[in-house]
Design an enzyme around this catalytic site. Sequence first.
Site, PDB file in Angstrom:
ATOM      1  N   ILE A   1       0.836  -1.201   0.000  1.00 31.69           N
ATOM      2  CA  ILE A   1       0.000   0.000   0.000  1.00 31.69           C
ATOM      3  C   ILE A   1       0.870   1.250   0.000  1.00 31.69           C
ATOM      4  O   ILE A   1       0.610   2.207  -0.738  1.00 31.69           O
ATOM      5  CB  ILE A   1      -0.970  -0.017   1.196  1.00 31.69           C
ATOM      6  CG1 ILE A   1      -2.040  -1.094   0.979  1.00 31.69           C
ATOM      7  CG2 ILE A   1      -1.627   1.350   1.393  1.00 31.69           C
ATOM      8  CD1 ILE A   1      -2.999  -1.268   2.133  1.00 31.69           C
TER       9      ILE A   1
ATOM     10  N   HIS B   1     -13.417   4.971   7.539  1.00 29.65           N
ATOM     11  CA  HIS B   1     -12.727   3.724   7.217  1.00 29.65           C
ATOM     12  C   HIS B   1     -13.247   3.163   5.891  1.00 29.65           C
ATOM     13  O   HIS B   1     -13.762   2.042   5.813  1.00 29.65           O
ATOM     14  CB  HIS B   1     -12.904   2.703   8.331  1.00 29.65           C
ATOM     15  CG  HIS B   1     -11.857   1.613   8.289  1.00 29.65           C
ATOM     16  ND1 HIS B   1     -11.512   0.867   9.401  1.00 29.65           N
ATOM     17  CD2 HIS B   1     -11.081   1.137   7.276  1.00 29.65           C
ATOM     18  CE1 HIS B   1     -10.580  -0.005   9.076  1.00 29.65           C
ATOM     19  NE2 HIS B   1     -10.298   0.131   7.778  1.00 29.65           N
TER      20      HIS B   1
END
Length: 316
Positions: free
Chosen positions: A152, A279
């Site tokens: 990521i 989130h």
Amino acid sequence: MTSDVWLPIPADEIEGLPDPADSGLSYRFWDGGPDFPADPADCAFYAVPYMKGMEIAVRPLAAMTSVRVVQTLSAGIDHVEPGLGSLPSGVRLCNARGVHEASTAELTLALILASLRGLPGFVRGQDKEEWRAGFYPALADKSVLIVGYGSIGAAIEDRLAPFECARVARVARSARTTERGEVRALADLPALLPEADIVILSTPLTEQTKGLANAGFLARMKDGALLVNVARGPVVDTKALLAEVERGRITAALDVTDPEPLPAGHPLWHAPGVLISPHVGGSTSAFMPRAKRLLAGQLTRFAAGEPVRNVVFTTE
């Protein structure tokens, strides 16, 4: 003899799964509902329900005496770790590397640009029909520090490349060299933090990273710097962060919080200079097709007796 596979997506919606008649796999759909689809003791491959929380993720694990693979559909595995001690030895825990990189990196850039260019204020101004012109920071010429340089973190840097940043520094658990350059160790953070205009947290949640962004970490950030958390909420000490943003010394963009979900009335909601998203780093249209491809690929290897990919832990 058949082996049960628990999937949080109906098997008939996943292209490329091994044929049950040829593979001996029997697909059971379970997305975290109150009733199990079959006896957990017969489950050989458990794909954990996505974004349903730790309580649901670990609920069947103690009874899964025949399980050989536990596959998350998230990059992090902290929501299943509490149940690993009840599993037989040799169980492979796999994460969803390759599923969330693009979406999380996109959101990271969105949070950075929105925070720097004042987009939340423009939205509030539009609601009040106010023309809020002004002079705002750019991402161009900024120094960026990525803390947690896995897949990521690398995807984030890929998307930073066109924005003409002054520099991008990289930090991971251990030092190494990549195609883009040097990756420094966590021990080097004290020297790197004062140089960064933007600090991005994309590290897994581990004992080493829990509370990593504590009072000392935040105090080393330069005045006016932006902290971006797309990792896990507990990587940041919320109390310490509130102290810094309420002074106006730094700002923050948070896709994850501690506690989470953030309850009504929590001071983070209205803290100055804080942008919060709920989130949603991996929750995009890119998730489902990539998750299905991951499951099909893993189960094809599993059925053929080949090593599964993305193994991050094996029980002893």
